[in-house]
Design an enzyme around this catalytic site. Structure first.
Site, PDB file in Angstrom:
ATOM      1  N   GLU A   1      54.386  -6.370 -55.667  1.00 22.38           N
ATOM      2  CA  GLU A   1      54.791  -5.010 -56.059  1.00 22.38           C
ATOM      3  C   GLU A   1      53.612  -4.224 -56.631  1.00 22.38           C
ATOM      4  O   GLU A   1      53.724  -3.032 -56.892  1.00 22.38           O
ATOM      5  CB  GLU A   1      55.964  -5.075 -57.047  1.00 22.38           C
ATOM      6  CG  GLU A   1      55.715  -5.801 -58.374  1.00 22.38           C
ATOM      7  CD  GLU A   1      55.914  -7.321 -58.290  1.00 22.38           C
ATOM      8  OE1 GLU A   1      55.525  -7.932 -57.276  1.00 22.38           O
ATOM      9  OE2 GLU A   1      56.449  -7.894 -59.268  1.00 22.38           O
ATOM     10  N   ARG A   2      52.456  -4.894 -56.829  1.00 24.96           N
ATOM     11  CA  ARG A   2      51.301  -4.181 -57.381  1.00 24.96           C
ATOM     12  C   ARG A   2      50.592  -3.329 -56.323  1.00 24.96           C
ATOM     13  O   ARG A   2      50.015  -2.306 -56.627  1.00 24.96           O
ATOM     14  CB  ARG A   2      50.276  -5.155 -57.951  1.00 24.96           C
ATOM     15  CG  ARG A   2      50.875  -6.208 -58.808  1.00 24.96           C
ATOM     16  CD  ARG A   2      50.286  -6.208 -60.203  1.00 24.96           C
ATOM     17  NE  ARG A   2      50.928  -7.230 -61.005  1.00 24.96           N
ATOM     18  CZ  ARG A   2      52.080  -7.057 -61.641  1.00 24.96           C
ATOM     19  NH1 ARG A   2      52.720  -5.912 -61.596  1.00 24.96           N
ATOM     20  NH2 ARG A   2      52.611  -8.050 -62.338  1.00 24.96           N
TER      21      ARG A   2
ATOM     22  N   CYS B   1      41.467 -16.642 -55.164  1.00 23.14           N
ATOM     23  CA  CYS B   1      41.862 -18.028 -55.416  1.00 23.14           C
ATOM     24  C   CYS B   1      40.736 -18.981 -55.037  1.00 23.14           C
ATOM     25  O   CYS B   1      40.757 -20.142 -55.413  1.00 23.14           O
ATOM     26  CB  CYS B   1      43.124 -18.379 -54.649  1.00 23.14           C
ATOM     27  SG  CYS B   1      42.842 -18.379 -52.887  1.00 23.14           S
TER      28      CYS B   1
ATOM     29  N   GLU C   1      43.285 -20.827 -65.434  1.00 20.87           N
ATOM     30  CA  GLU C   1      42.751 -19.916 -64.410  1.00 20.87           C
ATOM     31  C   GLU C   1      42.635 -18.539 -65.053  1.00 20.87           C
ATOM     32  O   GLU C   1      43.646 -17.947 -65.431  1.00 20.87           O
ATOM     33  CB  GLU C   1      43.696 -19.855 -63.206  1.00 20.87           C
ATOM     34  CG  GLU C   1      43.184 -18.936 -62.114  1.00 20.87           C
ATOM     35  CD  GLU C   1      44.162 -18.761 -60.957  1.00 20.87           C
ATOM     36  OE1 GLU C   1      45.363 -18.596 -61.201  1.00 20.87           O
ATOM     37  OE2 GLU C   1      43.700 -18.814 -59.805  1.00 20.87           O
TER      38      GLU C   1
ATOM     39  N   PHE D   1      49.100 -10.264 -55.131  1.00 18.74           N
ATOM     40  CA  PHE D   1      48.459  -8.945 -55.122  1.00 18.74           C
ATOM     41  C   PHE D   1      47.036  -9.000 -54.595  1.00 18.74           C
ATOM     42  O   PHE D   1      46.497  -7.989 -54.165  1.00 18.74           O
ATOM     43  CB  PHE D   1      48.456  -8.365 -56.551  1.00 18.74           C
ATOM     44  CG  PHE D   1      47.350  -8.916 -57.425  1.00 18.74           C
ATOM     45  CD1 PHE D   1      46.074  -8.373 -57.378  1.00 18.74           C
ATOM     46  CD2 PHE D   1      47.574  -9.997 -58.280  1.00 18.74           C
ATOM     47  CE1 PHE D   1      45.044  -8.898 -58.159  1.00 18.74           C
ATOM     48  CE2 PHE D   1      46.554 -10.522 -59.061  1.00 18.74           C
ATOM     49  CZ  PHE D   1      45.281  -9.964 -58.992  1.00 18.74           C
TER      50      PHE D   1
ATOM     51  N   SER E   1      50.715 -17.567 -58.141  1.00 11.57           N
ATOM     52  CA  SER E   1      50.295 -18.429 -59.253  1.00 11.57           C
ATOM     53  C   SER E   1      51.070 -19.752 -59.228  1.00 11.57           C
ATOM     54  O   SER E   1      52.165 -19.829 -58.653  1.00 11.57           O
ATOM     55  CB  SER E   1      50.530 -17.695 -60.577  1.00 11.57           C
ATOM     56  OG  SER E   1      51.892 -17.345 -60.684  1.00 11.57           O
TER      57      SER E   1
ATOM     58  N   LYS F   1      58.080 -10.228 -48.579  1.00 11.08           N
ATOM     59  CA  LYS F   1      58.211  -9.650 -49.925  1.00 11.08           C
ATOM     60  C   LYS F   1      56.806  -9.639 -50.506  1.00 11.08           C
ATOM     61  O   LYS F   1      56.357 -10.611 -51.094  1.00 11.08           O
ATOM     62  CB  LYS F   1      59.161 -10.515 -50.764  1.00 11.08           C
ATOM     63  CG  LYS F   1      59.892  -9.798 -51.872  1.00 11.08           C
ATOM     64  CD  LYS F   1      59.008  -9.129 -52.892  1.00 11.08           C
ATOM     65  CE  LYS F   1      58.337 -10.051 -53.860  1.00 11.08           C
ATOM     66  NZ  LYS F   1      57.282  -9.393 -54.663  1.00 11.08           N
TER      67      LYS F   1
HETATM   68  P1  NAD Z   1      52.221 -14.136 -58.941  1.00 11.31           P
HETATM   69  O1  NAD Z   1      52.632 -15.554 -58.934  1.00 11.31           O
HETATM   70  O2  NAD Z   1      52.386 -13.348 -60.186  1.00 11.31           O
HETATM   71  O3  NAD Z   1      53.025 -13.315 -57.811  1.00 11.31           O
HETATM   72  C1  NAD Z   1      53.095 -13.781 -56.476  1.00 11.31           C
HETATM   73  C2  NAD Z   1      54.405 -13.305 -55.877  1.00 11.31           C
HETATM   74  O4  NAD Z   1      55.496 -13.886 -56.600  1.00 11.31           O
HETATM   75  C3  NAD Z   1      54.598 -11.797 -55.914  1.00 11.31           C
HETATM   76  O5  NAD Z   1      55.176 -11.367 -54.708  1.00 11.31           O
HETATM   77  C4  NAD Z   1      55.520 -11.601 -57.100  1.00 11.31           C
HETATM   78  O6  NAD Z   1      56.353 -10.471 -56.958  1.00 11.31           O
HETATM   79  C5  NAD Z   1      56.353 -12.874 -57.101  1.00 11.31           C
HETATM   80  N1  NAD Z   1      56.776 -13.255 -58.461  1.00 11.31           N
HETATM   81  C6  NAD Z   1      56.107 -13.041 -59.619  1.00 11.31           C
HETATM   82  N2  NAD Z   1      56.809 -13.542 -60.660  1.00 11.31           N
HETATM   83  C7  NAD Z   1      57.931 -14.077 -60.157  1.00 11.31           C
HETATM   84  C8  NAD Z   1      59.044 -14.766 -60.736  1.00 11.31           C
HETATM   85  N3  NAD Z   1      59.128 -14.977 -62.054  1.00 11.31           N
HETATM   86  N4  NAD Z   1      60.023 -15.201 -59.934  1.00 11.31           N
HETATM   87  C9  NAD Z   1      59.939 -15.000 -58.600  1.00 11.31           C
HETATM   88  N5  NAD Z   1      58.909 -14.360 -57.987  1.00 11.31           N
HETATM   89  C10 NAD Z   1      57.920 -13.908 -58.762  1.00 11.31           C
HETATM   90  O7  NAD Z   1      50.701 -14.099 -58.440  1.00 11.31           O
HETATM   91  P2  NAD Z   1      49.724 -12.840 -58.371  1.00 11.31           P
HETATM   92  O8  NAD Z   1      49.303 -12.463 -59.745  1.00 11.31           O
HETATM   93  O9  NAD Z   1      50.261 -11.796 -57.489  1.00 11.31           O
HETATM   94  O10 NAD Z   1      48.476 -13.499 -57.588  1.00 11.31           O
HETATM   95  C11 NAD Z   1      47.447 -14.198 -58.242  1.00 11.31           C
HETATM   96  C12 NAD Z   1      47.659 -15.689 -58.174  1.00 11.31           C
HETATM   97  O11 NAD Z   1      47.762 -16.088 -56.808  1.00 11.31           O
HETATM   98  C13 NAD Z   1      46.502 -16.482 -58.727  1.00 11.31           C
HETATM   99  O12 NAD Z   1      47.012 -17.566 -59.454  1.00 11.31           O
HETATM  100  C14 NAD Z   1      45.759 -16.957 -57.492  1.00 11.31           C
HETATM  101  O13 NAD Z   1      44.991 -18.125 -57.656  1.00 11.31           O
HETATM  102  C15 NAD Z   1      46.887 -17.186 -56.557  1.00 11.31           C
HETATM  103  N6  NAD Z   1      46.445 -17.193 -55.171  1.00 11.31           N
HETATM  104  C16 NAD Z   1      46.429 -18.385 -54.525  1.00 11.31           C
HETATM  105  C17 NAD Z   1      45.995 -18.450 -53.212  1.00 11.31           C
HETATM  106  C18 NAD Z   1      45.983 -19.761 -52.469  1.00 11.31           C
HETATM  107  O14 NAD Z   1      45.862 -19.745 -51.254  1.00 11.31           O
HETATM  108  N7  NAD Z   1      46.120 -20.883 -53.149  1.00 11.31           N
HETATM  109  C19 NAD Z   1      45.580 -17.282 -52.570  1.00 11.31           C
HETATM  110  C20 NAD Z   1      45.628 -16.074 -53.264  1.00 11.31           C
HETATM  111  C21 NAD Z   1      46.068 -16.036 -54.570  1.00 11.31           C
END
Ligand code: NAD
Length: 499
Positions: free
Chosen positions: A176-177, A281, A384, A149, A226, A173
């Site tokens: 969804e937020r 991140c 985090e 998101f 994450s 994909k």
């Molecule tokens: P998230 O892991 O909750 O979601 C990321 C994606 O995974 C979304 O599209 C979501 O729909 C999907 N998803 C969520 N739960 C799932 C599940 N149980 N099974 C399958 N798919 C699922 O992350 P977020 O809250 O959207 O983003 C924040 C996180 O992303 C933080 O941890 C941040 O550090 C990380 N991030 C990392 C980088 C990097 O380059 N390392 C960059 C940006 C964000």
């Protein structure tokens, strides 16, 4: 209320699963739209038509594919404000910050204009008598991007640019937020000349993600989110033989040496710790001053700066330093972690727990927090937080400071502030973290370098954007070719060396 569906075969279509998720305005706490959550059947249909469309797109010469990117650059610049507004409305970040989100994605699209050069391959003339050898980079077919998101323009653009210009079709994909910006990018790609079906945006949650991971047609998955989900996706993608690069969470340390310019370090920490409400991140979430005196001087400089931060809705324009966090659940989680910090004995030097904004009482705003005397065993150090909370861990020596960053499970970014070139060099060489800043708090590499974390911040062996992206989204085929007259001499049955 606005209903957001999917982008399939060049048009917006409604979802058919019957499942929807709420999309909030984080500043007011109101539901402003509903987004469709795709079923496995919807993913399968979108993948099948992407596979059809990819055939002609993959056979289109690279220069023509690059021209779509060239036009995309013009269109993103044209619509910059519209895209940024959509991001601020659903994510909550300030308008200038949302423009930065679009800009850092745009730069990767600019880089992709150079695809014909990057896809050129290798050639060895006369590798043996009458023998030439060459390697080509060919598209993988259909690939998928699954994005978080916090950068709804930048990360989709990092994925779609290199994937599409290399001749692949992509299923995106997004989170969804905040689904509006990725849908707008799909429309712009069509306007830029991308054939229908080559880029599909499928909104959804775990069901859509699992359908992507299990699809035998999808050849590669690029994920950002994450760490637990990154690891899950990496492992499940491997089960069907996909390529996967999965980038995860972070806990970025900034080391402040006694000789650092303390005003510069404090300014850097405030921007890197609280910008975008800490939902980056590459945010700095741990300050590590070296020596008690350095720590005292740093805290003294930080407190007034943090107390002066302006928190508010993006509609207040340049008057706001950071906005709300993305959901009520994110807010509750941040405040819960702050309580654990207090309970476990950290000193809460700036306390934002009672923060409330008149007229926006239902918004997901969190005030700025600063902790001092945090220790590595505390939850606020290990986890985090992804909010406007900066922890200070006092280190007695440079070795202790570098050791802290090296021992942490995450390895996305880090920084050192010093005037000592020797310390800076040593730090850059020894640290086991993917992106390093020297007197630069958020060292996000530019488009033509690569971006990626180490340890539990990244699963997979290639980084995002830069030359690595072209390696990830293509596979190499190597041809050994012989056109000698000597072939008439008869076949050779031994496994010949090149003599
Ligand atoms: P998230 O892991 O909750 O979601 C990321 C994606 O995974 C979304 O599209 C979501 O729909 C999907 N998803 C969520 N739960 C799932 C599940 N149980 N099974 C399958 N798919 C699922 O992350 P977020 O809250 O959207 O983003 C924040 C996180 O992303 C933080 O941890 C941040 O550090 C990380 N991030 C990392 C980088 C990097 O380059 N390392 C960059 C940006 C964000």
């Amino acid at each position: 209320m606005e209903q957001i569906g999917h982008w399939i075969d060049g048009k917006r279509v409604a979802g058919t699963s019957g499942r929807m998720a709420d999309v909030y305005n984080p500043a007011t706490g109101e539901v402003q739209a509903q987004v469709a959550l795709a079923s496995t059947a919807e993913i399968e249909a979108a993948v099948a038509s992407a596979a059809q469309a990819q055939k002609a797109w993959g056979a289109t010469n690279p220069q023509r594919r690059a021209r779509v990117m060239m036009e995309m650059v013009r269109l993103i610049n044209r619509d910059m404000d519209k895209l940024a507004e959509a991001i601020s409305r659903e994510h909550g970040k300030t308008f200038p910050d949302a423009k930065g989100d679009v800009q850092r994605g745009l730069e990767v699209i600019e880089f992709c204009i150079g695809a014909p050069h990057l896809l050129k391959g290798e050639f060895t003339d006369s590798a043996g008598p009458g023998i030439d050898m060459y390697s080509m980079r060919q598209p993988l077919g259909v690939v998928a991007g699954i994005t978080p998101f916090n950068f709804p323009a930048m990360i989709p653009l990092w994925k779609l640019g290199p994937a599409l210009v290399s001749g692949n079709a992509m299923i995106l994909k997004p989170s969804e937020r905040d689904p509006s910006c990725p849908m707008m990018l799909a429309e712009l790609l069509q306007e830029a000349g991308l054939p229908d079906g080559v880029f599909q945006v499928i909104n959804g949650d775990k069901e859509a993600v699992d359908a992507i991971l299990d699809s035998p047609t999808i050849q590669a998955v690029g994920f950002v989110g994450s760490t637990p989900i990154a690891q899950y996706i990496y492992e499940r993608a491997a089960q069907t033989g996909k390529r996967a690069q999965c980038f995860g969470g972070a806990k970025n340390h900034m080391i402040i040496m006694p000789d650092a310019d303390m005003d510069q370090a404090a300014d850097a920490l405030v921007g890197a710790g609280y910008g975008a409400a800490g939902e980056r991140c590459m945010a700095i979430s741990v300050a590590v001053p070296v020596g008690e005196e350095t720590a005292d001087r740093l805290i003294e400089k930080l407190v007034p700066r943090i107390e002066a931060l302006k928190v508010g809705p993006y509609t207040a324009g340049n008057d706001v330093d950071f906005g709300p966090v993305v959901t009520a659940a994110a807010k509750a989680n941040i405040l819960r972690l702050v309580e654990t910090g207090v309970a476990q004995g950290a000193e809460l030097v700036v306390d934002g727990r009672d923060f409330s904004l008149q007229g926006y009482e239902n918004g997901f705003f969190v005030g700025a927090h600063l902790f001092d005397r945090v220790t590595p065993d505390m939850d606020i150090y290990k986890t985090e937080i992804f909010g406007p909370v900066l922890s200070t861990v006092r280190a007695a020596s440079y070795e202790e400071a570098i050791g802290l960053a090296m021992d942490h499970e995450y390895g996305n970014g880090t920084a050192i502030f010093t005037r000592d070139g020797d310390a800076a060099r040593d730090f850059a060489n020894r640290i086991n973290i993917g992106m390093v800043g020297i007197n630069v708090p958020i060292p996000v590499p530019l488009a033509y370098h690569t971006f990626g974390g180490w340890k539990r911040s990244g699963f997979g062996d290639l980084n995002q954007h830069g030359p690595d992206a072209f390696r990830f989204y293509t596979r190499t085929k190597t041809v050994t070719s012989r056109w000698p007259s000597g072939i008439k001499d008869g076949a050779a049955f031994n496994f010949k060396a090149m003599d």
